[in-house]
Design a protein around this motif. Structure first.
Motif, mmCIF file in Angstrom:
data_model
loop_
_atom_site.group_PDB
_atom_site.id
_atom_site.type_symbol
_atom_site.label_atom_id
_atom_site.label_comp_id
_atom_site.label_asym_id
_atom_site.label_seq_id
_atom_site.Cartn_x
_atom_site.Cartn_y
_atom_site.Cartn_z
ATOM 1 N N ASP A 42 -15.542 -4.512 29.927
ATOM 2 C CA ASP A 42 -14.113 -4.781 30.088
ATOM 3 C C ASP A 42 -13.473 -5.227 28.771
ATOM 4 O OD1 ASP A 42 -14.132 -4.863 33.263
ATOM 5 O OD2 ASP A 42 -15.822 -6.038 32.516
ATOM 6 N N GLN A 43 -12.214 -4.855 28.592
ATOM 7 C CA GLN A 43 -11.453 -5.316 27.436
ATOM 8 C C GLN A 43 -11.119 -6.797 27.619
ATOM 9 O OE1 GLN A 43 -10.633 -3.395 24.690
ATOM 10 N NE2 GLN A 43 -12.035 -1.964 25.681
ATOM 11 N N ALA A 44 -11.058 -7.532 26.523
ATOM 12 C CA ALA A 44 -10.781 -8.969 26.581
ATOM 13 C C ALA A 44 -9.461 -9.253 27.295
ATOM 14 C CB ALA A 44 -10.772 -9.568 25.182
ATOM 15 N N ASP A 45 -8.434 -8.448 27.030
ATOM 16 C CA ASP A 45 -7.138 -8.662 27.694
ATOM 17 C C ASP A 45 -7.255 -8.515 29.200
ATOM 18 O OD1 ASP A 45 -5.871 -9.162 25.294
ATOM 19 O OD2 ASP A 45 -5.105 -7.120 25.076
ATOM 20 N N ASP A 46 -8.087 -7.589 29.670
ATOM 21 C CA ASP A 46 -8.293 -7.417 31.108
ATOM 22 C C ASP A 46 -9.003 -8.628 31.713
ATOM 23 O OD1 ASP A 46 -7.104 -4.904 30.954
ATOM 24 O OD2 ASP A 46 -9.027 -3.862 30.722
ATOM 25 N N VAL A 47 -9.988 -9.147 31.006
ATOM 26 C CA VAL A 47 -10.700 -10.335 31.484
ATOM 27 C C VAL A 47 -9.736 -11.519 31.547
ATOM 28 C CG1 VAL A 47 -12.562 -11.973 31.000
ATOM 29 C CG2 VAL A 47 -12.929 -9.524 30.606
ATOM 30 N N LEU A 48 -8.932 -11.689 30.523
ATOM 31 C CA LEU A 48 -7.954 -12.788 30.512
ATOM 32 C C LEU A 48 -6.956 -12.659 31.654
ATOM 33 C CD1 LEU A 48 -7.330 -13.055 26.679
ATOM 34 C CD2 LEU A 48 -8.526 -14.708 28.133
ATOM 35 N N GLU A 49 -6.529 -11.453 31.953
ATOM 36 C CA GLU A 49 -5.603 -11.233 33.073
ATOM 37 C C GLU A 49 -6.278 -11.592 34.400
ATOM 38 O OE1 GLU A 49 -2.249 -10.219 35.358
ATOM 39 O OE2 GLU A 49 -2.513 -10.858 33.284
ATOM 40 N N ARG A 50 -7.533 -11.214 34.563
ATOM 41 C CA ARG A 50 -8.264 -11.568 35.795
ATOM 42 C C ARG A 50 -8.403 -13.081 35.928
ATOM 43 N NH1 ARG A 50 -12.769 -7.128 34.648
ATOM 44 N NH2 ARG A 50 -11.390 -5.341 34.853
ATOM 45 N N ILE A 51 -8.625 -13.761 34.810
ATOM 46 C CA ILE A 51 -8.702 -15.221 34.846
ATOM 47 C C ILE A 51 -7.354 -15.809 35.250
ATOM 48 C CG2 ILE A 51 -8.977 -17.303 33.429
ATOM 49 C CD1 ILE A 51 -11.061 -15.678 31.784
ATOM 50 N N ARG A 52 -6.267 -15.264 34.695
ATOM 51 C CA ARG A 52 -4.929 -15.753 35.035
ATOM 52 C C ARG A 52 -4.641 -15.565 36.527
ATOM 53 N NH1 ARG A 52 -0.204 -14.266 36.228
ATOM 54 N NH2 ARG A 52 -0.608 -12.043 36.084
ATOM 55 N N VAL A 53 -4.943 -14.390 37.054
ATOM 56 C CA VAL A 53 -4.721 -14.099 38.470
ATOM 57 C C VAL A 53 -5.573 -15.020 39.345
ATOM 58 C CG1 VAL A 53 -5.068 -12.342 40.263
ATOM 59 C CG2 VAL A 53 -3.983 -11.717 38.098
ATOM 60 N N TYR A 54 -6.823 -15.198 38.968
ATOM 61 C CA TYR A 54 -7.733 -16.069 39.712
ATOM 62 C C TYR A 54 -7.177 -17.493 39.785
ATOM 63 C CZ TYR A 54 -11.846 -18.966 40.591
ATOM 64 O OH TYR A 54 -12.714 -19.902 41.078
ATOM 65 N N ARG A 55 -6.749 -18.008 38.645
ATOM 66 C CA ARG A 55 -6.233 -19.389 38.616
ATOM 67 C C ARG A 55 -4.922 -19.510 39.382
ATOM 68 N NH1 ARG A 55 -8.036 -21.478 32.620
ATOM 69 N NH2 ARG A 55 -10.246 -21.546 33.129
ATOM 70 N N ASN A 56 -4.083 -18.482 39.348
ATOM 71 C CA ASN A 56 -2.849 -18.516 40.139
ATOM 72 C C ASN A 56 -3.149 -18.536 41.626
ATOM 73 O OD1 ASN A 56 -1.064 -18.618 38.001
ATOM 74 N ND2 ASN A 56 -0.766 -16.406 37.919
ATOM 75 N N ARG A 57 -4.212 -17.848 42.033
ATOM 76 C CA ARG A 57 -4.597 -17.840 43.452
ATOM 77 C C ARG A 57 -5.046 -19.223 43.908
ATOM 78 N NH1 ARG A 57 -7.894 -12.538 43.427
ATOM 79 N NH2 ARG A 57 -9.346 -13.998 42.512
ATOM 80 N N LEU A 58 -5.601 -20.005 42.984
ATOM 81 C CA LEU A 58 -6.039 -21.351 43.352
ATOM 82 C C LEU A 58 -4.868 -22.268 43.642
ATOM 83 C CD1 LEU A 58 -8.900 -21.999 40.770
ATOM 84 C CD2 LEU A 58 -9.116 -21.309 43.161
ATOM 85 N N GLY A 59 -3.707 -21.958 43.048
ATOM 86 C CA GLY A 59 -2.518 -22.745 43.271
ATOM 87 C C GLY A 59 -2.481 -23.974 42.380
#
Length: 65
Positions: A42-59
């Motif tokens: 995976d590209q680093a930007d894609d990994v960072l986006e997945r981390i952002r989405v994951y953390r947003n889901r946590l609230g």
């Protein structure tokens, strides 16, 4: 957990809270707090986006006193 792909295409999940930093050399390398490294397709930007989405889901974390 976020999904990443090994260089051979195998999918697996890592805990983004355990990622210390990400290197681009030219492969994307996840360096974990333990010192272990994961080289991913995976590209680093894609990994960072997945981390952002994951953390947003946590609230938001609200501390009540």
């Amino acid at each position: 957990m976020i999904k990443v792909n090994r260089l051979d295409g195998t999918e697996y999940y890592v805990n983004p809270h355990h990622i210390e930093y990400i290197e681009i050399r030219p492969d994307t390398v996840l360096v974990m707090l333990s010192g272990k490294t994961h080289i991913v397709r995976d590209q680093a930007d894609d990994v960072l986006e997945r981390i952002r989405v994951y953390r947003n889901r946590l609230g938001p974390h609200v501390v009540q006193e």
